[in-house]
Motif scaffolding. Structure first.
Motif, PDB file in Angstrom:
ATOM      1  N   THR A  68       0.835  -1.188   0.000  1.00 35.43           N
ATOM      2  CA  THR A  68       0.000   0.000   0.000  1.00 35.43           C
ATOM      3  C   THR A  68       0.873   1.242   0.000  1.00 35.43           C
ATOM      4  O   THR A  68       1.704   1.411   0.884  1.00 35.43           O
ATOM      5  N   GLN A  69       0.698   2.088  -0.982  1.00 34.97           N
ATOM      6  CA  GLN A  69       1.342   3.389  -0.994  1.00 34.97           C
ATOM      7  C   GLN A  69       0.241   4.439  -1.071  1.00 34.97           C
ATOM      8  O   GLN A  69      -0.538   4.454  -2.016  1.00 34.97           O
ATOM      9  N   LEU A  70       0.203   5.289  -0.058  1.00 35.03           N
ATOM     10  CA  LEU A  70      -0.832   6.300   0.024  1.00 35.03           C
ATOM     11  C   LEU A  70      -0.251   7.688  -0.125  1.00 35.03           C
ATOM     12  O   LEU A  70       0.913   7.937   0.219  1.00 35.03           O
ATOM     13  N   LEU A  71      -1.075   8.603  -0.652  1.00 34.49           N
ATOM     14  CA  LEU A  71      -0.734  10.015  -0.681  1.00 34.49           C
ATOM     15  C   LEU A  71      -1.440  10.666   0.501  1.00 34.49           C
ATOM     16  O   LEU A  71      -2.673  10.720   0.554  1.00 34.49           O
ATOM     17  N   LEU A  72      -0.660  11.139   1.462  1.00 30.64           N
ATOM     18  CA  LEU A  72      -1.222  11.597   2.725  1.00 30.64           C
ATOM     19  C   LEU A  72      -0.940  13.074   2.967  1.00 30.64           C
ATOM     20  O   LEU A  72       0.060  13.621   2.496  1.00 30.64           O
ATOM     21  N   ASN A  73      -1.830  13.683   3.726  1.00 28.93           N
ATOM     22  CA  ASN A  73      -1.583  15.024   4.254  1.00 28.93           C
ATOM     23  C   ASN A  73      -0.676  14.860   5.467  1.00 28.93           C
ATOM     24  O   ASN A  73      -1.060  14.191   6.443  1.00 28.93           O
ATOM     25  N   PRO A  74       0.534  15.412   5.463  1.00 29.80           N
ATOM     26  CA  PRO A  74       1.458  15.191   6.582  1.00 29.80           C
ATOM     27  C   PRO A  74       0.920  15.693   7.918  1.00 29.80           C
ATOM     28  O   PRO A  74       1.373  15.239   8.973  1.00 29.80           O
ATOM     29  N   ASP A  75      -0.057  16.613   7.867  1.00 27.39           N
ATOM     30  CA  ASP A  75      -0.643  17.097   9.116  1.00 27.39           C
ATOM     31  C   ASP A  75      -1.402  15.999   9.848  1.00 27.39           C
ATOM     32  O   ASP A  75      -1.612  16.090  11.064  1.00 27.39           O
ATOM     33  N   ARG A  76      -1.838  14.975   9.102  1.00 23.98           N
ATOM     34  CA  ARG A  76      -2.575  13.875   9.708  1.00 23.98           C
ATOM     35  C   ARG A  76      -1.661  12.708  10.073  1.00 23.98           C
ATOM     36  O   ARG A  76      -2.123  11.625  10.424  1.00 23.98           O
ATOM     37  N   VAL A  77      -0.357  12.937   9.970  1.00 27.96           N
ATOM     38  CA  VAL A  77       0.628  11.893  10.259  1.00 27.96           C
ATOM     39  C   VAL A  77       1.572  12.395  11.344  1.00 27.96           C
ATOM     40  O   VAL A  77       2.220  13.430  11.187  1.00 27.96           O
ATOM     41  N   ARG A  78       1.645  11.689  12.431  1.00 24.57           N
ATOM     42  CA  ARG A  78       2.560  12.059  13.506  1.00 24.57           C
ATOM     43  C   ARG A  78       3.857  11.256  13.381  1.00 24.57           C
ATOM     44  O   ARG A  78       3.902  10.248  12.660  1.00 24.57           O
ATOM     45  N   VAL A  79       4.880  11.668  14.088  1.00 26.91           N
ATOM     46  CA  VAL A  79       6.170  10.962  14.065  1.00 26.91           C
ATOM     47  C   VAL A  79       6.263  10.082  15.301  1.00 26.91           C
ATOM     48  O   VAL A  79       6.025  10.540  16.423  1.00 26.91           O
ATOM     49  N   TRP A  80       6.581   8.823  15.090  1.00 19.74           N
ATOM     50  CA  TRP A  80       6.685   7.879  16.202  1.00 19.74           C
ATOM     51  C   TRP A  80       7.796   8.300  17.152  1.00 19.74           C
ATOM     52  O   TRP A  80       8.926   8.592  16.737  1.00 19.74           O
ATOM     53  N   THR A  81       7.490   8.309  18.448  1.00 16.97           N
ATOM     54  CA  THR A  81       8.461   8.765  19.442  1.00 16.97           C
ATOM     55  C   THR A  81       9.613   7.786  19.629  1.00 16.97           C
ATOM     56  O   THR A  81      10.632   8.142  20.224  1.00 16.97           O
ATOM     57  N   GLY A  82       9.467   6.560  19.123  1.00 20.82           N
ATOM     58  CA  GLY A  82      10.541   5.587  19.291  1.00 20.82           C
ATOM     59  C   GLY A  82      11.679   5.734  18.310  1.00 20.82           C
ATOM     60  O   GLY A  82      12.660   4.995  18.371  1.00 20.82           O
ATOM     61  N   ARG A 116      -0.780   2.504  10.970  1.00 19.83           N
ATOM     62  CA  ARG A 116      -2.018   3.152  11.379  1.00 19.83           C
ATOM     63  C   ARG A 116      -2.042   3.340  12.897  1.00 19.83           C
ATOM     64  O   ARG A 116      -1.460   2.547  13.641  1.00 19.83           O
ATOM     65  N   VAL A 117      -2.721   4.398  13.341  1.00 22.62           N
ATOM     66  CA  VAL A 117      -2.887   4.647  14.771  1.00 22.62           C
ATOM     67  C   VAL A 117      -4.379   4.712  15.082  1.00 22.62           C
ATOM     68  O   VAL A 117      -5.194   5.054  14.226  1.00 22.62           O
ATOM     69  N   GLU A 118      -4.707   4.399  16.299  1.00 23.84           N
ATOM     70  CA  GLU A 118      -6.085   4.443  16.739  1.00 23.84           C
ATOM     71  C   GLU A 118      -6.202   5.309  17.990  1.00 23.84           C
ATOM     72  O   GLU A 118      -5.260   5.424  18.768  1.00 23.84           O
ATOM     73  N   GLY A 119      -7.365   5.903  18.156  1.00 23.98           N
ATOM     74  CA  GLY A 119      -7.618   6.694  19.353  1.00 23.98           C
ATOM     75  C   GLY A 119      -7.022   8.084  19.336  1.00 23.98           C
ATOM     76  O   GLY A 119      -7.001   8.757  20.365  1.00 23.98           O
ATOM     77  N   ASP A 120      -6.495   8.518  18.205  1.00 17.90           N
ATOM     78  CA  ASP A 120      -5.938   9.859  18.085  1.00 17.90           C
ATOM     79  C   ASP A 120      -6.784  10.627  17.077  1.00 17.90           C
ATOM     80  O   ASP A 120      -6.705  10.369  15.872  1.00 17.90           O
ATOM     81  N   PRO A 121      -7.593  11.584  17.535  1.00 20.94           N
ATOM     82  CA  PRO A 121      -8.488  12.299  16.602  1.00 20.94           C
ATOM     83  C   PRO A 121      -7.755  13.189  15.615  1.00 20.94           C
ATOM     84  O   PRO A 121      -8.335  13.596  14.606  1.00 20.94           O
ATOM     85  N   HIS A 122      -6.480  13.472  15.875  1.00 21.19           N
ATOM     86  CA  HIS A 122      -5.727  14.392  15.026  1.00 21.19           C
ATOM     87  C   HIS A 122      -4.824  13.691  14.015  1.00 21.19           C
ATOM     88  O   HIS A 122      -4.311  14.332  13.103  1.00 21.19           O
TER      89      HIS A 122
END
Length: 357
Positions: A68-82, A116-122
């Protein structure tokens, strides 16, 4: 990427469940001579159906792996803290080459890896590998290229597998400092490997001795790190002796005092527009510190009030605690007295003799 690392990456992602539209197979060029020519739209419809069936068959057989390769709005993508890379330290200058490449190619060509992340409205996804690409696309969207999209490959990874994938990518990046990686390893050792260094080294395919050195460098106090012009200046080989010296209970307080002095000098140089003190000189100065037996550790420290009268005395500071004496007749009110006590405790912490040792 070296073949060994490439094989490691392939193995890491090989078992992940990934979904996408199937790849379209190339239609066959063989046509029976006796078959009458069909209208163009009928021929295209037939080859499209055959191609789709062929593609599905190849996916089912395992010949083709779906991605799967998606075109995403980076504002809807967070950076993993790990991830080891410090997102807040990225800048236009540090990402300049990547930004220019994205502009020249009309978009991001190498996809990042997200989950994918769950429980994050942003946010809908988080970046596992591709932090610089995320930052660069975000910067471009805010600076004259609003149509730019963040290209990402979606995978299903648990935290430990995500850490290994992010670490693999960062190993080849010169702009990820040894200190960033060391502290990332120290956190991962606790989070993913139950503080078992041998298991961590095996999972990451690293030398146990090398990993041990990285973890020791990660233990260097923030007070000492402030003496360096940038955390990126702290490299494994020269910083390792400093980390060893900090384990000496006698030398450590003196090293921290010198580090605070150097940090003030660094700030003064920045204010005046002068060049900062180089990493090699900082380490040399810190390692050159000589301590005298029974110095301040057993010497009472007296703090006076505005009138010059003793207000607070630090009578002792050891592993059992800190003993303070509050003097009568100092001429200070309770608010000022508490401030003096706070200053005394802060200085003890800065020299490694405080309550948080």
């Amino acid at each position: 990427m070296a073949r060994k690392q490439s094989d490691y990456l392939a193995a890491l992602l090989a078992d992940e469940v990934i979904e996408s539209e199937p790849e379209t197979a190339t239609p066959s060029d063989t046509v029976a001579e006796e078959a009458p020519a069909l209208p163009r739209h009928d021929r295209m419809r037939g080859t499209t159906l055959l191609g789709r069936e062929s593609a599905l068959a190849r996916v089912a057989s395992g010949e083709v792996r779906q991605v799967t390769q998606l075109l995403l709005n980076p504002d809807r993508v967070r950076v993993w803290t790990g991830n080891a890379r410090s997102y807040q330290h990225l800048s236009k200058e540090s990402c300049a080459e990547l930004i220019d490449s994205i502009i020249a190619e009309g978009g991001q060509k190498v996809p990042a890896v997200v989950r994918r992340v769950e429980g994050d409205p942003h946010h809908d996804f988080e970046v596992i590998a591709g932090t610089r690409r995320h930052w660069s696309i975000s910067w471009l969207r805010a600076n004259s290229y609003p149509e730019m999209q963040f290209v990402a490959q979606v995978v299903a990874l648990d935290d430990e597998a995500a850490f290994r994938l992010a670490d693999l990518e960062n190993r080849a990046r010169k702009d990820v400092s040894d200190l960033e990686r060391a502290r990332n390893y120290a956190q991962a050792l606790q989070d993913h490997y139950g503080n078992h260094m041998t298991r961590m080294a095996e999972r990451l395919k690293l030398s146990k001795g090398w990993l041990s050195k990285m973890l020791k460098v990660a233990s260097i106090s923030d007070i000492v790190l402030e003496a360096f012009a940038s955390p990126a200046d702290v490299q494994l080989k020269p910083a390792y002796p400093l980390a060893q010296a900090m384990e000496d209970p006698v030398a450590a307080p003196a090293i921290m005092r010198e580090a605070r002095k150097i940090a003030r000098e660094q700030e003064e140089r920045r204010t005046k527009g002068q060049s900062t003190i180089a990493s090699a000189e900082v380490i040399a100065r810190l390692l050159a510190i000589k301590t005298q037996p029974n110095q301040t550790a057993k010497t009472a420290q007296v703090y006076s009030g505005p009138l010059g009268r003793p207000a607070v005395t630090v009578q002792s500071a050891n592993r059992q605690g800190v003993t303070l004496r509050l003097h009568a007749g100092s001429g200070v009110d309770n608010a000022r007295l508490l401030e003096i006590i706070q200053n005394a405790l802060t200085e003890l912490e800065d020299t490694g003799r405080g309550l948080q040792r």
